[in-house]
Design a protein around this motif. Structure first.
Motif, PDB file in Angstrom:
ATOM      1  N   VAL A  48      32.294 -17.103  69.466  1.00 43.91           N
ATOM      2  CA  VAL A  48      31.952 -18.358  68.794  1.00 43.91           C
ATOM      3  C   VAL A  48      33.048 -19.380  69.057  1.00 43.91           C
ATOM      4  O   VAL A  48      32.765 -20.542  69.387  1.00 43.91           O
ATOM      5  N   GLU A  49      34.296 -18.935  68.950  1.00 46.02           N
ATOM      6  CA  GLU A  49      35.413 -19.850  69.210  1.00 46.02           C
ATOM      7  C   GLU A  49      35.386 -20.348  70.649  1.00 46.02           C
ATOM      8  O   GLU A  49      35.564 -21.543  70.909  1.00 46.02           O
ATOM      9  N   ALA A  50      35.120 -19.446  71.608  1.00 43.93           N
ATOM     10  CA  ALA A  50      35.059 -19.844  73.015  1.00 43.93           C
ATOM     11  C   ALA A  50      33.912 -20.825  73.251  1.00 43.93           C
ATOM     12  O   ALA A  50      34.070 -21.820  73.976  1.00 43.93           O
ATOM     13  N   ALA A  51      32.766 -20.565  72.631  1.00 41.93           N
ATOM     14  CA  ALA A  51      31.623 -21.471  72.782  1.00 41.93           C
ATOM     15  C   ALA A  51      31.935 -22.843  72.193  1.00 41.93           C
ATOM     16  O   ALA A  51      31.537 -23.869  72.751  1.00 41.93           O
ATOM     17  N   MET A  52      32.655 -22.870  71.081  1.00 43.97           N
ATOM     18  CA  MET A  52      33.026 -24.149  70.467  1.00 43.97           C
ATOM     19  C   MET A  52      33.973 -24.930  71.373  1.00 43.97           C
ATOM     20  O   MET A  52      33.857 -26.150  71.491  1.00 43.97           O
ATOM     21  N   HIS A  53      34.907 -24.235  72.003  1.00 42.53           N
ATOM     22  CA  HIS A  53      35.827 -24.911  72.924  1.00 42.53           C
ATOM     23  C   HIS A  53      35.072 -25.461  74.134  1.00 42.53           C
ATOM     24  O   HIS A  53      35.339 -26.583  74.579  1.00 42.53           O
ATOM     25  N   THR A  54      34.127 -24.683  74.658  1.00 43.51           N
ATOM     26  CA  THR A  54      33.321 -25.152  75.787  1.00 43.51           C
ATOM     27  C   THR A  54      32.528 -26.392  75.390  1.00 43.51           C
ATOM     28  O   THR A  54      32.473 -27.373  76.140  1.00 43.51           O
ATOM     29  N   TRP A  55      31.931 -26.352  74.210  1.00 42.86           N
ATOM     30  CA  TRP A  55      31.175 -27.494  73.712  1.00 42.86           C
ATOM     31  C   TRP A  55      32.075 -28.714  73.548  1.00 42.86           C
ATOM     32  O   TRP A  55      31.717 -29.821  73.947  1.00 42.86           O
ATOM     33  N   ALA A  56      33.275 -28.508  72.988  1.00 41.18           N
ATOM     34  CA  ALA A  56      34.190 -29.632  72.766  1.00 41.18           C
ATOM     35  C   ALA A  56      34.620 -30.262  74.089  1.00 41.18           C
ATOM     36  O   ALA A  56      34.752 -31.483  74.185  1.00 41.18           O
ATOM     37  N   GLU A  57      34.814 -29.445  75.104  1.00 43.95           N
ATOM     38  CA  GLU A  57      35.223 -29.969  76.408  1.00 43.95           C
ATOM     39  C   GLU A  57      34.087 -30.751  77.079  1.00 43.95           C
ATOM     40  O   GLU A  57      34.340 -31.620  77.909  1.00 43.95           O
ATOM     41  N   SER A  58      32.843 -30.439  76.688  1.00 45.19           N
ATOM     42  CA  SER A  58      31.707 -31.135  77.308  1.00 45.19           C
ATOM     43  C   SER A  58      31.409 -32.481  76.638  1.00 45.19           C
ATOM     44  O   SER A  58      30.587 -33.245  77.146  1.00 45.19           O
ATOM     45  N   LEU A  59      32.061 -32.769  75.528  1.00 47.08           N
ATOM     46  CA  LEU A  59      31.801 -34.038  74.838  1.00 47.08           C
ATOM     47  C   LEU A  59      32.305 -35.205  75.664  1.00 47.08           C
ATOM     48  O   LEU A  59      33.378 -35.133  76.274  1.00 47.08           O
ATOM     49  N   PRO A  60      31.550 -36.289  75.669  1.00 48.20           N
ATOM     50  CA  PRO A  60      32.019 -37.466  76.404  1.00 48.20           C
ATOM     51  C   PRO A  60      33.218 -38.104  75.680  1.00 48.20           C
ATOM     52  O   PRO A  60      33.374 -37.962  74.472  1.00 48.20           O
ATOM     53  N   VAL A  61      34.037 -38.779  76.459  1.00 43.49           N
ATOM     54  CA  VAL A  61      35.172 -39.471  75.879  1.00 43.49           C
ATOM     55  C   VAL A  61      34.628 -40.603  75.018  1.00 43.49           C
ATOM     56  O   VAL A  61      33.805 -41.386  75.459  1.00 43.49           O
ATOM     57  N   GLY A  62      35.072 -40.617  73.780  1.00 36.53           N
ATOM     58  CA  GLY A  62      34.559 -41.636  72.866  1.00 36.53           C
ATOM     59  C   GLY A  62      35.277 -41.576  71.543  1.00 36.53           C
ATOM     60  O   GLY A  62      36.409 -41.097  71.447  1.00 36.53           O
ATOM     61  N   PHE A  63      34.591 -42.024  70.530  1.00 39.51           N
ATOM     62  CA  PHE A  63      35.202 -42.186  69.219  1.00 39.51           C
ATOM     63  C   PHE A  63      35.635 -40.868  68.589  1.00 39.51           C
ATOM     64  O   PHE A  63      36.744 -40.739  68.113  1.00 39.51           O
ATOM     65  N   SER A  64      34.752 -39.856  68.579  1.00 40.70           N
ATOM     66  CA  SER A  64      35.040 -38.663  67.783  1.00 40.70           C
ATOM     67  C   SER A  64      35.385 -37.419  68.585  1.00 40.70           C
ATOM     68  O   SER A  64      35.716 -36.404  68.003  1.00 40.70           O
ATOM     69  N   GLU A  65      35.331 -37.481  69.881  1.00 36.66           N
ATOM     70  CA  GLU A  65      35.594 -36.271  70.673  1.00 36.66           C
ATOM     71  C   GLU A  65      37.015 -35.769  70.450  1.00 36.66           C
ATOM     72  O   GLU A  65      37.260 -34.569  70.388  1.00 36.66           O
ATOM     73  N   LEU A  67      38.667 -35.938  67.681  1.00 37.34           N
ATOM     74  CA  LEU A  67      38.706 -35.302  66.362  1.00 37.34           C
ATOM     75  C   LEU A  67      38.224 -33.855  66.445  1.00 37.34           C
ATOM     76  O   LEU A  67      38.796 -32.964  65.812  1.00 37.34           O
ATOM     77  N   VAL A  68      37.179 -33.619  67.219  1.00 33.94           N
ATOM     78  CA  VAL A  68      36.651 -32.265  67.388  1.00 33.94           C
ATOM     79  C   VAL A  68      37.694 -31.385  68.066  1.00 33.94           C
ATOM     80  O   VAL A  68      37.957 -30.263  67.631  1.00 33.94           O
ATOM     81  N   ARG A  69      38.315 -31.903  69.117  1.00 33.23           N
ATOM     82  CA  ARG A  69      39.339 -31.119  69.831  1.00 33.23           C
ATOM     83  C   ARG A  69      40.536 -30.831  68.931  1.00 33.23           C
ATOM     84  O   ARG A  69      41.104 -29.738  68.950  1.00 33.23           O
ATOM     85  N   GLU A  70      40.925 -31.810  68.132  1.00 30.21           N
ATOM     86  CA  GLU A  70      42.048 -31.615  67.203  1.00 30.21           C
ATOM     87  C   GLU A  70      41.701 -30.560  66.155  1.00 30.21           C
ATOM     88  O   GLU A  70      42.522 -29.699  65.828  1.00 30.21           O
ATOM     89  N   ALA A  71      40.487 -30.607  65.637  1.00 33.19           N
ATOM     90  CA  ALA A  71      40.048 -29.619  64.643  1.00 33.19           C
ATOM     91  C   ALA A  71      40.034 -28.221  65.245  1.00 33.19           C
ATOM     92  O   ALA A  71      40.483 -27.254  64.615  1.00 33.19           O
ATOM     93  N   LEU A  72      39.546 -28.090  66.472  1.00 27.55           N
ATOM     94  CA  LEU A  72      39.530 -26.785  67.139  1.00 27.55           C
ATOM     95  C   LEU A  72      40.940 -26.270  67.387  1.00 27.55           C
ATOM     96  O   LEU A  72      41.205 -25.073  67.257  1.00 27.55           O
ATOM     97  N   ALA A  73      41.850 -27.155  67.731  1.00 28.85           N
ATOM     98  CA  ALA A  73      43.240 -26.743  67.932  1.00 28.85           C
ATOM     99  C   ALA A  73      43.829 -26.213  66.628  1.00 28.85           C
ATOM    100  O   ALA A  73      44.602 -25.252  66.635  1.00 28.85           O
ATOM    101  N   GLN A  74      43.454 -26.813  65.509  1.00 29.42           N
ATOM    102  CA  GLN A  74      43.960 -26.372  64.209  1.00 29.42           C
ATOM    103  C   GLN A  74      43.453 -24.976  63.841  1.00 29.42           C
ATOM    104  O   GLN A  74      44.192 -24.190  63.262  1.00 29.42           O
ATOM    105  N   VAL A  75      42.196 -24.665  64.163  1.00 30.62           N
ATOM    106  CA  VAL A  75      41.618 -23.391  63.743  1.00 30.62           C
ATOM    107  C   VAL A  75      41.797 -22.281  64.771  1.00 30.62           C
ATOM    108  O   VAL A  75      41.597 -21.114  64.448  1.00 30.62           O
ATOM    109  N   SER A  76      42.188 -22.614  65.984  1.00 32.08           N
ATOM    110  CA  SER A  76      42.262 -21.605  67.043  1.00 32.08           C
ATOM    111  C   SER A  76      43.313 -20.531  66.780  1.00 32.08           C
ATOM    112  O   SER A  76      43.098 -19.379  67.119  1.00 32.08           O
ATOM    113  N   GLY A  77      44.405 -20.878  66.157  1.00 32.97           N
ATOM    114  CA  GLY A  77      45.468 -19.902  65.973  1.00 32.97           C
ATOM    115  C   GLY A  77      45.416 -19.147  64.660  1.00 32.97           C
ATOM    116  O   GLY A  77      46.314 -18.370  64.356  1.00 32.97           O
ATOM    117  N   VAL A  78      44.360 -19.326  63.884  1.00 37.98           N
ATOM    118  CA  VAL A  78      44.278 -18.674  62.575  1.00 37.98           C
ATOM    119  C   VAL A  78      43.888 -17.207  62.762  1.00 37.98           C
ATOM    120  O   VAL A  78      42.876 -16.904  63.408  1.00 37.98           O
TER     121      VAL A  78
END
Length: 163
Positions: A48-65, A67-78
């Motif tokens: 699930v974590e790997a799929a979320m990272h893949t999804w986050a990398e596929s987001l276009p550069v814009g307003f909230s992409e 934020l998603v990457r930052e949130a994933l970075a926060q939860v990845s090491g838990v």
């Protein structure tokens, strides 16, 4: 009622709409707590974590992409045990919210006192969260819980029969 001698009245007194609204609010919070426990436990799965990272990398550069990457970075090491703890805490909260909601829906005095105590204990933490990072949702939750506590204190200090 005269036509149906076996019919029982729906209620002896009108339902308090404020208590019903607070009960629904508690049921919504219980449902969100259960949902958060499910999400937290799903995050323990490495796929699930790997799929979320893949999804986050596929987001276009814009307003909230970012934020998603930052949130994933926060939860990845838990670690997994921390996810389990968070899920269990969410379920405990859901249980308390459900008990409060049922008691308030049934207009039980003990539920009013329980809600006053539990909500009052959380107000300082909600206030700190608002001061740390002001958002509309955090502010609304803080204000809603403060109003609920004030209202319940008001009605519990009035004279009425204990149920």
């Amino acid at each position: 009622m005269e036509d149906c001698p076996n019919a029982t009245p729906v209620s002896e007194h009108p339902h308090n709409p404020a208590l019903a609204t607070i009960a629904i609010y508690k049921f919504v919070k219980a449902a969100l707590s259960i949902l958060s426990a499910i999400v937290v436990w799903r995050l323990m799965n490495p796929q699930v974590e790997a799929a979320m990272h893949t999804w986050a990398e596929s987001l276009p550069v814009g307003f909230s992409e970012h934020l998603v990457r930052e949130a994933l970075a926060q939860v990845s090491g838990v670690p997994a045990f921390r996810w389990r703890q968070l899920g269990l805490v969410s379920l405990v909260y859901a249980s308390v919210f459900t008990v409060e909601g049922v008691g308030l829906w049934r207009e039980r005095r003990w539920a009013e006192y329980l809600t006053i105590v539990t909500s009052s204990l959380l107000l300082p933490f909600e206030f700190i969260a608002v001061m740390h990072h002001l958002t509309l949702v955090r502010t609304a939750v803080l204000l809603a819980n403060a109003v609920i506590v004030a209202y319940l204190i008001f009605i519990t200090t009035r004279r009425r029969p204990v149920s």
